[in-house]
Structures are given as C-alpha cells and as structure tokens.
Design a protein around this motif. Structure first.
Motif, mmCIF file in Angstrom:
data_model
loop_
_atom_site.group_PDB
_atom_site.id
_atom_site.type_symbol
_atom_site.label_atom_id
_atom_site.label_comp_id
_atom_site.label_asym_id
_atom_site.label_seq_id
_atom_site.Cartn_x
_atom_site.Cartn_y
_atom_site.Cartn_z
ATOM 1 N N MET A 16 0.831 -1.206 0.000
ATOM 2 C CA MET A 16 0.000 0.000 0.000
ATOM 3 C C MET A 16 0.865 1.255 0.000
ATOM 4 N N LYS A 17 0.445 2.241 -0.750
ATOM 5 C CA LYS A 17 1.162 3.516 -0.739
ATOM 6 C C LYS A 17 0.685 4.289 0.495
ATOM 7 N N ARG A 18 1.615 4.592 1.367
ATOM 8 C CA ARG A 18 1.206 5.193 2.626
ATOM 9 C C ARG A 18 1.490 6.690 2.646
ATOM 10 N N ASN A 19 0.561 7.422 3.218
ATOM 11 C CA ASN A 19 0.671 8.881 3.276
ATOM 12 C C ASN A 19 1.456 9.270 4.530
ATOM 13 N N ARG A 20 2.720 9.643 4.329
ATOM 14 C CA ARG A 20 3.599 9.950 5.474
ATOM 15 C C ARG A 20 3.099 11.147 6.268
ATOM 16 N N LEU A 21 2.544 12.131 5.566
ATOM 17 C CA LEU A 21 2.052 13.330 6.263
ATOM 18 C C LEU A 21 0.920 12.939 7.222
ATOM 19 N N ASN A 22 0.029 12.059 6.754
ATOM 20 C CA ASN A 22 -1.063 11.626 7.623
ATOM 21 C C ASN A 22 -0.552 10.838 8.813
ATOM 22 N N GLN A 23 0.547 10.101 8.612
ATOM 23 C CA GLN A 23 1.124 9.358 9.741
ATOM 24 C C GLN A 23 1.603 10.335 10.818
ATOM 25 N N ILE A 24 2.128 11.471 10.379
ATOM 26 C CA ILE A 24 2.558 12.498 11.340
ATOM 27 C C ILE A 24 1.330 13.159 11.980
ATOM 28 N N LEU A 25 0.340 13.448 11.127
ATOM 29 C CA LEU A 25 -0.845 14.151 11.636
ATOM 30 C C LEU A 25 -1.636 13.313 12.647
ATOM 31 N N THR B 96 -10.677 7.181 17.509
ATOM 32 C CA THR B 96 -9.706 6.131 17.839
ATOM 33 C C THR B 96 -9.342 5.335 16.586
ATOM 34 N N ALA B 97 -10.372 4.867 15.900
ATOM 35 C CA ALA B 97 -10.118 4.019 14.727
ATOM 36 C C ALA B 97 -9.494 4.820 13.584
ATOM 37 N N SER B 98 -10.016 6.018 13.350
ATOM 38 C CA SER B 98 -9.512 6.768 12.186
ATOM 39 C C SER B 98 -8.077 7.260 12.407
ATOM 40 N N SER B 99 -7.742 7.629 13.650
ATOM 41 C CA SER B 99 -6.356 8.082 13.866
ATOM 42 C C SER B 99 -5.384 6.903 13.714
ATOM 43 N N GLY B 105 -1.149 5.218 7.461
ATOM 44 C CA GLY B 105 -0.903 5.899 6.187
ATOM 45 C C GLY B 105 -2.095 6.005 5.258
ATOM 46 N N PHE B 106 -3.307 5.832 5.794
ATOM 47 C CA PHE B 106 -4.503 6.004 4.960
ATOM 48 C C PHE B 106 -4.797 7.493 4.776
ATOM 49 N N SER B 107 -5.562 7.802 3.743
ATOM 50 C CA SER B 107 -6.032 9.181 3.575
ATOM 51 C C SER B 107 -7.128 9.415 4.621
ATOM 52 N N ARG B 108 -7.411 10.673 4.903
ATOM 53 C CA ARG B 108 -8.418 10.993 5.921
ATOM 54 C C ARG B 108 -9.780 10.429 5.538
ATOM 55 N N GLU B 110 -10.541 7.913 3.535
ATOM 56 C CA GLU B 110 -10.615 6.455 3.617
ATOM 57 C C GLU B 110 -10.587 5.989 5.079
ATOM 58 N N ALA B 111 -9.783 6.680 5.884
ATOM 59 C CA ALA B 111 -9.716 6.320 7.306
ATOM 60 C C ALA B 111 -11.094 6.443 7.947
ATOM 61 N N LYS B 112 -11.788 7.530 7.634
ATOM 62 C CA LYS B 112 -13.118 7.737 8.221
ATOM 63 C C LYS B 112 -14.100 6.689 7.713
ATOM 64 N N ALA B 113 -14.079 6.447 6.413
ATOM 65 C CA ALA B 113 -15.033 5.490 5.820
ATOM 66 C C ALA B 113 -14.811 4.081 6.391
ATOM 67 N N ARG B 114 -13.554 3.662 6.447
ATOM 68 C CA ARG B 114 -13.256 2.314 6.948
ATOM 69 C C ARG B 114 -13.585 2.202 8.441
ATOM 70 N N SER B 115 -13.304 3.272 9.185
ATOM 71 C CA SER B 115 -13.580 3.255 10.631
ATOM 72 C C SER B 115 -15.066 3.120 10.886
ATOM 73 N N LEU B 116 -15.852 3.903 10.174
ATOM 74 C CA LEU B 116 -17.301 3.858 10.365
ATOM 75 C C LEU B 116 -17.842 2.477 9.998
ATOM 76 N N ALA B 117 -17.344 1.930 8.893
ATOM 77 C CA ALA B 117 -17.806 0.608 8.458
ATOM 78 C C ALA B 117 -17.468 -0.444 9.507
ATOM 79 N N SER B 118 -16.258 -0.369 10.046
ATOM 80 C CA SER B 118 -15.824 -1.351 11.039
ATOM 81 C C SER B 118 -16.629 -1.225 12.334
ATOM 82 N N LEU B 119 -16.837 0.018 12.775
ATOM 83 C CA LEU B 119 -17.616 0.225 14.006
ATOM 84 C C LEU B 119 -19.053 -0.243 13.813
ATOM 85 N N GLU B 120 -19.611 0.012 12.646
ATOM 86 C CA GLU B 120 -20.990 -0.439 12.376
ATOM 87 C C GLU B 120 -21.059 -1.965 12.346
#
Lengths: 262, 301
Positions: A16-25, B96-99, B105-108, B110-120
């Motif tokens: 998976m291509k990981r977003n390093r900035l998000n890892q920091i955020l 908790t899940a999205s952070s 390394g997920f995008s925000r 995708e992190a939110k979508a996957r977290s919500l799906a998992s919690l549901e």
C-alpha cells in the motif's frame, strides 16, 4: 486479495502507498487536537507555567526585565514541549498501550515522534500566542536578531524533544515520567538564568548555570533582543555549545532510545 | 506460516526465561489460539511476533518474513490489540479508529469510511461519536478490535481480547472473530479454554515459557490416551475402584478421572447405582490442558 498457498494466507496486492504526512498528523490529532476539542480546559493549563514566571520576574524587577522575561517565557515554552512530550508519550505507551499498536504498524518512530513534537507545539499555542504578542510589543530587534531568536527557540525545542523522547522510551510508569519531567524542567528551565541576565547570578554559581543548554539559549536571545552584549567569541561559543548539545543528545537518542523493546 | 526456531526471551540476566527455546510452525490461516497460565509466556510470544519486542535468541517469521531482521516488512501486514490496551479516554471510537488508520498511512477520507464501516460491523455505529470514557468495558474492547479490523492488515494479533467481558459479549466477539478469520489470520491468546475450543483451528499450549503441545483440537485429543473425563464432587463420599487404564487427580473441589471409554462407563454405572452425583464428558480442551500441565510439572519437577 488474499489467497491460500500451503496453508498460508498470501496477499497479492502491491504494498500500500502510505501517506507519510497523515502518519505524522495522526499523533497531532490524538495528542493535541482531539484533547483540546473534547477537553477545552487543557488550553488554559499550557499558559500557566511560562506566564507565571514572567509575571513574577516583571513584578520583582519593577518592569525592568520584561524583555528578558518574555524571552525566558518563550524558551520555557519551547523547553516545556519536550517535558510534555515525555509525559504524553509515556501516558500513551504505558497506560493505553497505544504506542505498542503504533510500533506494530507501518508508522516509523520518526513519523510518530515528529507528530508528537508537532502536537506539543500546537498544545503550546495559547502560551506562544500571548508571549509572541508581548514580544512584538516589548522587544525591538533587527531582522537578524529576530531570526536569531527563532533559531534559538527552535534549537531549544529540538533539544527538549530529543530529551523527552529518550526518557519516555525508558519510562515504564507515568509517575516515573512525571518525576523525570519535573526534574528536567527544574534543572533546565527554572533554575538556570533564563528569565533574567546571567550577570545577576553570583560568579561561583555562574559556572553551574553554564551546565544547562538553556543558559546559552537565553544569552543568545538576550543578545538578539539587545539586553545583553556578547562578544563575537562568546556568541560563537554559545551557538556551538547549543548545537553540539543538541547533536549529541540526538545521537544518544538514536542509539539508546528504544522504539522496539529489547 | 508462522515459524519460530529456538525462540528464547530472557528479561534481565538472572531472570527466568519468559520463552525457552520455542520451536514450532503453524499455518497462517483461520484462528490460532495460544493458551497457557498467567506468566506462561503468551504475551511475550505475541510481542515478539508483532515486532514490539526483540527476542534474546532464536528466530521467528511470518510467511517467510523475519520479524527480527525485517520488522518494517512485517509491520506492513500486521496489527495488534495488546493485552491491557485501553481506549484513550478523551477520544471517541471514530477518532480512535480513524487516527490509527492515519498512522497506517490512509487518507483521511478512507480512514473515516473504513472506521465507520468497522464500528458499524461491530454494532457500534450509534456510539461512534461518544467519548470512550462513557462506554462500558465491553464496548471499549470492541472499539480496539474495530480499530484493527478497520485496517488492511491480514495478520491480527489479539492478546487476551475477551478478558473481563461478560459471557454474552464474549460470544458476540467469537462470531466477529470467526467472520474475520475467513479473510485474515487471527493469532489469539486467551486463558479461557472454552474460547480456544470454540474458535481455534490450531492450538498451542505454553507452560513456563515452553511450548508443550501444538496442533488441532483433534490432534491434541489424540495426544493423551483418554477419551472421557469424570468429575465427582468432594461431598459425594465414594470409594473409587482401582483404575486400570485411567488417571485420577485429587482436586480441592472434586475428584477428576481421565480414562478410556469402557472404564468410564464402568465407573459411571457404579456411581449411578450408588446414587452419587457426578459428570461425565468427552475429554475437553480443559482436561487436555490440565493433564498436560500436570504431566509437564511432574517431568520438570
């Protein structure tokens, strides 16, 4: 997609291509933004230490040392970031086991610590805004002096973060971490002449004061603000000591700090 | 495959070995359950395999990737809920899940979508935005499991995830784990033997840092020579026959007999004739575990 080969799950997808900035955020969200959002009272807490010393020094000096005290407050805020990092990392690691989850993930110690350091700056923003406003009003300096101050504050911040991270990895208990944090804060930010010129310290004790990197930082900041006149040699030595201490601590942290436990 | 060779962990120079030359290989499919008493080395094993802890010696790998020398590669594929992990009180399940996914390394979005799906999926959709500190103990554990399930990891380490859960919540958990194990490998530790029996495709038994058995429940059953377990409460004063093919363990609460089918029926008939209270069951994992631990203790003195 995963498939079975000889009884084992084999994942066919490309890494998976990981977003390093998000890892920091992520650290910024967990350690600062969510806490500030859900418990706003913590914002007040970050202002108390630097401002209380500033007020004390200003009152005792009848306002004469206000510039030095503001610079001292900024140095203390920067140094406080590291001591806060120590307790915060220890809390997340020992009490919640959250750091264990992060260690066993694709996040690296660099991204984790960078995020935590950033979170400490964000956490210190209320104090920094107040002190920055006071500095703009009371401290009159040249552009070179301004840049020097920024450099000094940044170096103090990096030093404290390195100290905080190193101690956090060795700490196994939040009580122990608070003890480390208070000790470091007292030795490096409270006792040394950070809020007032070193010339106020009686001569035999001045040598002790020079054991702390924050003393050199305060000298450089006070020189940049026009409150102290350093010779070119002293100026160079102060920078050299400050950068060397940071570099040495960084090297020690890289070598001794434990991301993965042994 | 999960493979360990002579895996040893010693905490401090003079300390007892938490893991003592553990060697095994198990397919990374379905659910593997590691059981053992407190302090048997389960958590140490999980921490080493999940790259949190370096072993003192020996090697371990997950699908051919060495956890000691290539932790970064291993971490691309794994996720863990550590023993004693807690939800951060000032965060919500969603945060908790999205952070955690941001850390992966997920995008925000995708992190939110996957977290919500998992919690549901775990029945926590309505509590996604409540503060963690307001949730029950069972819900907090669910948040942590939902967090790792939301990730893309295909090897999940769950270190005693059901400790402290009530029986109903625990069974809910089991069905989630069974569902999860259809697509991912779950490495679970527990000291609830019925949990291991209900879930495990393969079972490992650790005792005092040593792996004393590993295999399917069927193969573990075959590893002891008995088919049935009889338990006779202490208040049922009975004179027991001399056992020809079984073994008797005198416990504080009851007398426990492990024996073969014929002898089990013989004893049962005799006890029933005398009107005594007793239970008879096919040998369970608890019986096997108890037997092996006692025998291991006798062997090591």
């Amino acid at each position: 997609m995963s498939r079975l080969v000889d009884g084992s799950v084999v994942t066919d997808v490309a890494p998976m291509k990981r977003n390093r900035l998000n890892q920091i955020l992520a650290s910024l969200y967990v350690n600062a933004l969510y806490e500030m959002k859900n418990y706003p009272v913590v914002l007040l807490n970050t202002m108390l230490s630097p401002l209380s010393f500033l007020i004390l020094i200003v009152f005792v000096s009848h306002g004469r040392l206000i510039g030095e005290a503001i610079e001292g407050g900024l140095i203390m805020s920067m140094f406080g970031a590291g001591t806060s990092l120590l307790t915060d990392m220890s809390h997340l690691k020992n009490d919640f086991k959250l750091q264990d989850m992060v260690v066993s993930s694709p996040a690296t110690w660099q991204t984790y610590v960078a995020g935590m350091a950033l979170s400490e700056i964000v956490y210190s923003l209320p104090a920094l805004v107040v002190l920055g406003t006071l500095a703009a009003y009371f401290i009159h300096t040249t552009p070179a002096g301004f840049l020097t101050m920024i450099g000094v504050f940044f170096t103090v911040f990096v030093t404290s973060i390195v100290i905080g991270y190193t101690f956090a990895t060795f700490s196994s208990d939040i009580v122990q971490s608070f003890a480390f944090s208070r000790l470091i804060s007292t030795l490096f930010a409270t006792i040394p002449p950070v809020y007032y010129p070193i010339t106020y310290v009686p001569l035999p004790y001045r040598y002790l004061a020079y054991l702390s990197p924050t003393t050199y930082a305060a000298e450089l900041a006070q020189n940049a603000g026009g409150y102290l006149s350093l010779s070119p040699q002293t100026y160079l030595v102060d920078w050299l000591v400050l950068i060397s201490v940071t570099a040495i601590l960084f090297a020690v942290a890289r070598r001794k700090a434990k991301w993965r436990e042994t | 495959m999960i493979e360990c060779a002579q895996l040893t962990k010693r905490y401090g120079r003079r300390e007892r070995r938490a893991l003592d030359s553990v060697t095994f290989s198990v397919r990374s499919r379905g659910i593997f359950v590691l059981i053992g008493r407190n302090g048997s080395g389960k958590t140490t094993m999980v921490r080493i395999l999940s790259t949190e802890l370096e072993p003192t010696s020996g090697s371990a790998s997950i699908d051919g990737v060495d956890v000691v020398t290539s932790p970064t590669d291993v971490r691309e594929r794994i996720a863990i809920v550590p023993q004693e992990a807690k939800t951060v009180s000032w965060m919500t399940p969603m945060q908790t899940a999205s952070s955690y996914l941001l850390w992966r390394g997920f995008s925000r979005a995708e992190a939110k979508a996957r977290s919500l799906a998992s919690l549901e999926k775990l029945g926590m959709g309505n509590s996604a935005d409540s503060l963690n500190r307001t949730l029950s103990g069972g819900m907090k554990r669910k948040v942590l499991v939902a967090t790792v399930l939301a990730s893309e990891a295909d090897v999940l380490f769950l270190d005693e995830p059901t400790t402290g859960l009530d029986p109903i919540s625990r069974r809910e958990f089991w069905s989630i784990l069974r569902e999860t194990a259809k697509e991912r490998f779950v490495f679970l530790t527990t000291h609830y033997l019925e949990e291991a029996e209900a879930l495990a495709d393969d079972i490992g038994i650790l005792d005092r840092g040593r792996l004393i058995r590993i295999g399917t429940l069927q193969s573990l059953r075959k590893s002891i020579d008995y088919d049935f377990s009889l338990r006779i409460p202490k208040d049922q004063a009975v004179s027991l026959p001399r056992l020809r093919n079984g073994e008797l363990f005198d416990g504080s609460e009851d007398t426990h007999i492990l024996t073969v089918e014929d002898e089990a029926y013989e004893i049962s008939r005799a006890l029933a004739k005398e009107g005594r209270r007793f239970t008879i069951n096919p040998v369970s994992l608890e019986d096997i575990f108890f037997y092996l631990i006692v025998k291991e203790g006798e062997q090591t003195g």
